[in-house]
Design a protein around this motif. Structure first.
Motif, PDB file in Angstrom:
ATOM      1  N   ILE A   4      47.572  35.540   6.895  1.00  0.00           N
ATOM      2  CA  ILE A   4      47.166  36.493   7.926  1.00  0.00           C
ATOM      3  C   ILE A   4      46.402  35.719   8.995  1.00  0.00           C
ATOM      4  N   MET A   5      46.962  35.724  10.183  1.00  0.00           N
ATOM      5  CA  MET A   5      46.338  35.019  11.298  1.00  0.00           C
ATOM      6  C   MET A   5      45.376  35.954  12.023  1.00  0.00           C
ATOM      7  N   LYS A   6      44.232  35.414  12.373  1.00  0.00           N
ATOM      8  CA  LYS A   6      43.271  36.191  13.134  1.00  0.00           C
ATOM      9  C   LYS A   6      43.569  36.035  14.618  1.00  0.00           C
ATOM     10  N   THR A   7      43.262  37.076  15.363  1.00  0.00           N
ATOM     11  CA  THR A   7      43.429  37.015  16.814  1.00  0.00           C
ATOM     12  C   THR A   7      42.287  36.197  17.410  1.00  0.00           C
ATOM     13  N   ALA A   8      42.467  35.792  18.649  1.00  0.00           N
ATOM     14  CA  ALA A   8      41.412  35.059  19.346  1.00  0.00           C
ATOM     15  C   ALA A   8      40.148  35.904  19.437  1.00  0.00           C
ATOM     16  N   GLU A   9      40.322  37.193  19.626  1.00  0.00           N
ATOM     17  CA  GLU A   9      39.161  38.085  19.734  1.00  0.00           C
ATOM     18  C   GLU A   9      38.415  38.179  18.399  1.00  0.00           C
ATOM     19  N   THR A  13      34.612  36.903  17.818  1.00  0.00           N
ATOM     20  CA  THR A  13      33.572  37.756  17.232  1.00  0.00           C
ATOM     21  C   THR A  13      32.856  37.021  16.111  1.00  0.00           C
ATOM     22  N   GLU A  14      33.606  36.363  15.235  1.00  0.00           N
ATOM     23  CA  GLU A  14      32.998  35.597  14.143  1.00  0.00           C
ATOM     24  C   GLU A  14      32.125  34.471  14.695  1.00  0.00           C
ATOM     25  N   TYR A  15      32.635  33.804  15.736  1.00  0.00           N
ATOM     26  CA  TYR A  15      31.883  32.712  16.339  1.00  0.00           C
ATOM     27  C   TYR A  15      30.565  33.221  16.920  1.00  0.00           C
ATOM     28  N   TYR A  43      34.067  31.472  23.948  1.00  0.00           N
ATOM     29  CA  TYR A  43      35.106  31.183  22.962  1.00  0.00           C
ATOM     30  C   TYR A  43      36.472  31.625  23.474  1.00  0.00           C
ATOM     31  N   VAL A  44      36.548  32.838  23.991  1.00  0.00           N
ATOM     32  CA  VAL A  44      37.833  33.365  24.475  1.00  0.00           C
ATOM     33  C   VAL A  44      38.338  32.528  25.657  1.00  0.00           C
TER      34      VAL A  44
END
Length: 104
Positions: A4-9, A13-15, A43-44
Motif C-alpha cells: 500500500i503506497m502512501k500519497t504525498a499528502e 502529514t507524517e513528516y 514536504y509537498v
C-alpha cells in the motif's frame, strides 16, 4: 502481500507530525499551526519538484542516472547521454524522449 503506497499528502502529514513541535529549532514568531503548515507545505513542494518531468529540450540532467519518458509512455532508466547539437543520444534504445526526472 499487498503493498500500500502512501500519497504525498499522507507522507507530508507524517513528516509534519514528526517534525513539530521541535523546540530546538522552533521559530517563535509563528504559531504551532503555522509551523506545522510550513513543514507540510515544504514536504509537498519538495515532492512535487522531485516528481516533475523536465523537458530535455530545455535542460539536461546532471545526475548519473535518470528516468526518461518517451512519447509512447515508456519509462526507462538511462545512465548515459551525449548532447550533439540539437540532438541528445541516450544509452538506452530510446526514441522521442519527452521528459526526464531524477531518481528519488
Amino acid at each position: 502481500t499487498v503493498l500500500i503506497m502512501k500519497t504525498a499528502e499522507e507522507k507530508a502529514t507524517e513528516y509534519a507530525d514528526g517534525m513539530y513541535p521541535n523546540t530546538d529549532n522552533n521559530d517563535y514568531s509563528r504559531t504551532p499551526a503555522e509551523e506545522w503548515d510550513a513543514c507540510y507545505d515544504g514536504y509537498v513542494e519538495g515532492y512535487n519538484e522531485a516528481m516533475r518531468w523536465r523537458d530535455p529540450k530545455e535542460e539536461l540532467p546532471e545526475d548519473e542516472q535518470v528516468l526518461v519518458k518517451t512519447d509512447k509512455d515508456e519509462i526507462l532508466l538511462v545512465t548515459y547521454w551525449v548532447e550533439k547539437g540539437d540532438f541528445v543520444y541516450w544509452d538506452a534504445p530510446v526514441h522521442n524522449v519527452i521528459g526526464w526526472r531524477p531518481i528519488e
